[in-house]
Structures are given as C-alpha cells and as structure tokens.
Design a protein around this motif. Structure first.
Motif, PDB file in Angstrom:
ATOM      1  N   SER A 150       0.813  -1.215   0.000  1.00 22.51           N
ATOM      2  CA  SER A 150       0.000   0.000   0.000  1.00 22.51           C
ATOM      3  C   SER A 150       0.845   1.263   0.000  1.00 22.51           C
ATOM      4  N   ALA A 151       2.149   1.122   0.272  1.00 21.65           N
ATOM      5  CA  ALA A 151       3.037   2.282   0.295  1.00 21.65           C
ATOM      6  C   ALA A 151       3.214   2.844  -1.108  1.00 21.65           C
ATOM      7  N   THR A 152       3.718   4.066  -1.184  1.00 20.09           N
ATOM      8  CA  THR A 152       3.925   4.745  -2.455  1.00 20.09           C
ATOM      9  C   THR A 152       5.398   4.751  -2.835  1.00 20.09           C
ATOM     10  N   SER A 153       5.668   5.163  -4.061  1.00 21.65           N
ATOM     11  CA  SER A 153       7.055   5.256  -4.512  1.00 21.65           C
ATOM     12  C   SER A 153       7.839   6.242  -3.661  1.00 21.65           C
ATOM     13  N   GLU A 154       7.196   7.332  -3.226  1.00 21.86           N
ATOM     14  CA  GLU A 154       7.877   8.308  -2.370  1.00 21.86           C
ATOM     15  C   GLU A 154       8.258   7.674  -1.033  1.00 21.86           C
ATOM     16  N   ASP A 155       7.405   6.776  -0.530  1.00 22.03           N
ATOM     17  CA  ASP A 155       7.729   6.074   0.711  1.00 22.03           C
ATOM     18  C   ASP A 155       8.971   5.208   0.540  1.00 22.03           C
ATOM     19  N   LEU A 156       9.076   4.538  -0.616  1.00 18.92           N
ATOM     20  CA  LEU A 156      10.243   3.689  -0.868  1.00 18.92           C
ATOM     21  C   LEU A 156      11.510   4.526  -0.951  1.00 18.92           C
ATOM     22  N   VAL A 157      11.446   5.656  -1.646  1.00 20.05           N
ATOM     23  CA  VAL A 157      12.614   6.516  -1.764  1.00 20.05           C
ATOM     24  C   VAL A 157      13.090   6.954  -0.378  1.00 20.05           C
ATOM     25  N   SER A 158      12.164   7.370   0.465  1.00 19.97           N
ATOM     26  CA  SER A 158      12.528   7.803   1.819  1.00 19.97           C
ATOM     27  C   SER A 158      13.118   6.658   2.629  1.00 19.97           C
ATOM     28  N   ALA A 159      12.531   5.460   2.486  1.00 16.83           N
ATOM     29  CA  ALA A 159      13.010   4.315   3.243  1.00 16.83           C
ATOM     30  C   ALA A 159      14.403   3.886   2.802  1.00 16.83           C
ATOM     31  N   VAL A 160      14.676   3.926   1.491  1.00 20.18           N
ATOM     32  CA  VAL A 160      15.998   3.531   0.996  1.00 20.18           C
ATOM     33  C   VAL A 160      17.069   4.478   1.526  1.00 20.18           C
ATOM     34  N   ARG A 161      16.733   5.732   1.687  1.00 20.18           N
ATOM     35  CA  ARG A 161      17.707   6.676   2.238  1.00 20.18           C
ATOM     36  C   ARG A 161      18.126   6.278   3.657  1.00 20.18           C
ATOM     37  N   ALA A 162      17.227   5.627   4.380  1.00 17.58           N
ATOM     38  CA  ALA A 162      17.545   5.099   5.712  1.00 17.58           C
ATOM     39  C   ALA A 162      17.745   3.592   5.584  1.00 17.58           C
ATOM     40  N   ILE A 163      18.726   3.191   4.806  1.00 16.08           N
ATOM     41  CA  ILE A 163      18.904   1.806   4.394  1.00 16.08           C
ATOM     42  C   ILE A 163      19.075   0.860   5.571  1.00 16.08           C
ATOM     43  N   ALA A 164      19.706   1.292   6.652  1.00 13.81           N
ATOM     44  CA  ALA A 164      19.938   0.408   7.792  1.00 13.81           C
ATOM     45  C   ALA A 164      18.620  -0.031   8.423  1.00 13.81           C
ATOM     46  N   ASP A 165      17.662   0.869   8.505  1.00  6.31           N
ATOM     47  CA  ASP A 165      16.346   0.514   9.055  1.00  6.31           C
ATOM     48  C   ASP A 165      15.584  -0.382   8.085  1.00  6.31           C
ATOM     49  N   LEU A 166      15.673  -0.087   6.806  1.00  6.51           N
ATOM     50  CA  LEU A 166      14.903  -0.834   5.811  1.00  6.51           C
ATOM     51  C   LEU A 166      15.356  -2.280   5.713  1.00  6.51           C
ATOM     52  N   LYS A 167      16.652  -2.534   5.820  1.00 10.62           N
ATOM     53  CA  LYS A 167      17.190  -3.868   5.553  1.00 10.62           C
ATOM     54  C   LYS A 167      17.343  -4.728   6.804  1.00 10.62           C
ATOM     55  N   GLN A 168      16.939  -4.244   7.955  1.00  7.12           N
ATOM     56  CA  GLN A 168      17.070  -5.044   9.165  1.00  7.12           C
ATOM     57  C   GLN A 168      16.328  -6.372   9.021  1.00  7.12           C
ATOM     58  N   SER A 169      17.032  -7.465   9.321  1.00  6.99           N
ATOM     59  CA  SER A 169      16.409  -8.788   9.304  1.00  6.99           C
ATOM     60  C   SER A 169      17.353  -9.737  10.032  1.00  6.99           C
ATOM     61  N   SER A 170      16.925 -10.993  10.151  1.00  9.49           N
ATOM     62  CA  SER A 170      17.763 -11.976  10.832  1.00  9.49           C
ATOM     63  C   SER A 170      19.002 -12.319  10.014  1.00  9.49           C
ATOM     64  N   PHE A 171      19.035 -11.936   8.734  1.00  8.85           N
ATOM     65  CA  PHE A 171      20.170 -12.244   7.871  1.00  8.85           C
ATOM     66  C   PHE A 171      21.218 -11.136   7.865  1.00  8.85           C
ATOM     67  N   VAL A 172      20.840  -9.943   8.295  1.00  9.35           N
ATOM     68  CA  VAL A 172      21.744  -8.799   8.272  1.00  9.35           C
ATOM     69  C   VAL A 172      22.221  -8.536   9.689  1.00  9.35           C
ATOM     70  N   VAL A 173      23.497  -8.795   9.940  1.00 10.21           N
ATOM     71  CA  VAL A 173      24.035  -8.659  11.294  1.00 10.21           C
ATOM     72  C   VAL A 173      24.752  -7.326  11.497  1.00 10.21           C
ATOM     73  N   GLY A 174      24.979  -6.591  10.434  1.00 12.89           N
ATOM     74  CA  GLY A 174      25.611  -5.286  10.542  1.00 12.89           C
ATOM     75  C   GLY A 174      25.407  -4.501   9.264  1.00 12.89           C
ATOM     76  N   ILE A 175      25.096  -3.215   9.402  1.00 18.48           N
ATOM     77  CA  ILE A 175      24.861  -2.397   8.218  1.00 18.48           C
ATOM     78  C   ILE A 175      24.963  -0.931   8.606  1.00 18.48           C
ATOM     79  N   ARG A 176      25.513  -0.127   7.698  1.00 14.10           N
ATOM     80  CA  ARG A 176      25.577   1.313   7.939  1.00 14.10           C
ATOM     81  C   ARG A 176      25.845   2.033   6.624  1.00 14.10           C
ATOM     82  N   ARG A 177      25.208   3.137   6.455  1.00 11.32           N
ATOM     83  CA  ARG A 177      25.436   3.995   5.298  1.00 11.32           C
ATOM     84  C   ARG A 177      26.669   4.854   5.548  1.00 11.32           C
ATOM     85  N   PHE A 178      27.507   4.999   4.516  1.00 12.17           N
ATOM     86  CA  PHE A 178      28.681   5.861   4.637  1.00 12.17           C
ATOM     87  C   PHE A 178      28.240   7.321   4.645  1.00 12.17           C
TER      88      PHE A 178
END
Length: 322
Positions: free
Chosen positions: A61-89
C-alpha cells in the motif's frame, strides 16, 4: 559470511507492475492470482555458471515516495535476521563509518595470513600490500581490524571517483579478475536488466551517470543461510556457500559480486502497487557437476528465505504510511 559493499540507487517506477524485472521473470496465471489475493510470490530463477538469481513480489500500500525515503535510511529498511551489521557511509566518507563492522576470529586470522595471490579476502594487489603494511608485525585484533577498515575505506573512495571500471583487478588468487567484468557477466547471463534501461546505463557508466540517479554507498554483513539459533560460524560452515581447505587455509569470502533491484511499481490499469525484489549474485563455487549442485541448493535455500526478505521491508514501508 557474505560481506557486501554496495551502491544503492532508488528505483520507483510507475509502469507495468513487473516491467523492471522483465524479461527474466515470467509470472504464471497462478502467480498473478496469488499476488492479487495479497500473497507473496518468490522463487529461484534459472541461471548459468556460477550465478544465482532469486525473485520475490508482493502487493503493497506504500507509495514510490515512501520507498525513496526508506531507501535513504537503508539500515532501518534492511534489518532482518540475515543482516548482522549495516551502515550507510557519510559524506565525506570517514573511518568511523566502519566502527560497527565486527570481524570474527576467522576473519582476523585470514587477514593475518593474507598475502598477494594467497588471500581469503577479494582484494586488489595494492589493497593486499596495504593490509600487509598496515598490520606490520602485529597480530592483535585491533591492528588487524584497523588495517582492513582502512583498506575498505580506500576502496569506497576509489569506487566513488572511478566506478568499477576504474578499479584495479582483484589479485587474491593466482588468476586476476575484474569486478566490472563480473558485473557485465551477471547482466548478460541473466537478461534481467534490460540493455539501455536507466538501471543498465547507471551500472555501466557510473560515476558518469551519477547525476541522473540518487545513490549512496553502504556496507553490510549478511549471512544468507542463517536459521534461528545459528551462530555466524555455524552458518558459514553449512553447504549453503562452500567450505574448502587448501594448504591449511580456508578459501572464500563466497561472493564475487551481485546486483539487487528493489522496485515499487504501479499497475496503470488498476492502480495496484507491487514491491518487487530481484537478486543476482555471482558466487565463489567450484565448477562442474558438484558446483552446479551446490548452486542449486543455494538457490533453493535463498528462495525459502525470500518471504522474510520482502515481508520485512513491506511491513516497515506500510507502517510509515499508517
């Protein structure tokens, strides 16, 4: 462990709902019925050589603008049991961007033994020589970790200035190979990235095409074969990737390169939106029948984990709009 350094580009397309993944993804009538009912569709795709390809899609139900905003905060978007560490430079990039990157005892042992053409990490000749110089005679955790992070920061800066085409060849084994060749092979073999498309142009011509696409660089530590209760080292030893010993050392780092496309598309006739995910990976597996079998096992396992991979970001995206 799959250590991933990636450039992320936002992709939000108002077009046919599955156009960004054509022609390599062919959805059946049953697939489309599942999606229409709000269910997820995921599968391993046909691939060749050392390549693995997986795909997933779901209504959103989200919009393309929501995806763009979420990708900018990539660490929050990609959190899962498979990702043990992540950070944007950060911009400009700094060594402190890598503070949360945690190397295991095995990683550190491999760094201490790393030599030109005999190194578990996929590094260029200059990077290997820099690791050797920076670690000196030290074998403590802090010195080894600092050497690796310093070299990694240098790679990020080189990539941003020159793109993959400007990167020297990887020389961790007897036969050098180039990252841009791996990228081109993935695109050509899969047929998933249409030639002449904005994504293909950006991948091929970065940083020359950088002004047309919003992008950034982040690092990620991902264990694609984890199950509840698995430790990082236990996961590493599964048949998910490979474990091979040669002259007393472990070969690996498991991944030569990859392309991931996450798109939010809108069906122009119905207005229904879909979140689609495509991952193309070149894995470091032996050739022949054994390698083909293990690649198939990997693809099957990844496809079973895909529901979480796409459900988590969908949930986060929809929470931001509720």
């Amino acid at each position: 462990m799959a250590f991933v350094m990636a450039a992320a580009a936002t992709l939000a397309v108002a077009a046919g709902p599955f156009l960004p993944m054509a022609p390599c993804v062919q959805l059946s009538a049953s697939d489309r019925q599942q999606l229409a009912a709000g269910e997820r569709v995921s599968r391993a795709l046909r691939s060749r050589g050392h390549h693995v390809a997986v795909y997933a899609a779901t209504q959103i139900s989200a919009t393309s603008e929501d995806l763009v905003s979420a990708v900018r905060a990539i660490a929050d978007l990609k959190q899962s049991s498979f990702v043990v560490g992540i950070r944007r430079f950060s911009e400009p990039q700094a060594l402190s961007d890598l503070d949360e990157l945690a190397l295991t005892d095995r990683d550190l042992s491999n760094l201490a033994a790393c030599e030109l053409r005999r190194c578990s990490f996929k590094l260029t000749a200059d990077e290997i020589n820099n690791v050797i110089s920076l670690r000196g005679g030290a074998s403590d955790r802090a010195s080894l970790a600092l050497a690796f992070k310093t070299v990694l920061l240098g790679r990020v800066r080189t990539y941003l200035a020159t793109g993959l085409a400007g990167m020297p060849p990887i020389e961790n084994r007897s036969k050098p190979w180039r990252l841009d060749d791996t990228l081109l092979q993935l695109q050509t073999a899969s047929g998933c990235i249409a030639p002449g498309s904005p994504v293909a142009s950006w991948l091929a011509n970065y940083p020359g095409e950088g002004q047309q696409v919003e992008s950034f660089v982040y690092w990620s530590q991902e264990f694609w074969c984890r199950k509840a209760g698995d430790s990082a080292d236990a996961c590493r030893d599964l048949a998910c990737w490979r474990r091979r010993r040669h002259r007393g050392r472990q070969a690996g780092r498991y991944v030569d390169g990859g392309i991931t496309v996450t798109a939010l598309t809108t069906d122009p006739t119905t207005g229904v939106r879909h979140l689609t995910y495509l991952n193309l990976t070149s894995v470091d597996l032996p050739g022949g029948m054994f390698g083909s079998l293990k690649r198939g096992m990997l693809g099957s396992r990844l496809s079973r984990e895909l529901p979480e991979v796409i459900a988590k970001p969908r949930s986060r995206l929809e929470r931001t709009t509720s």
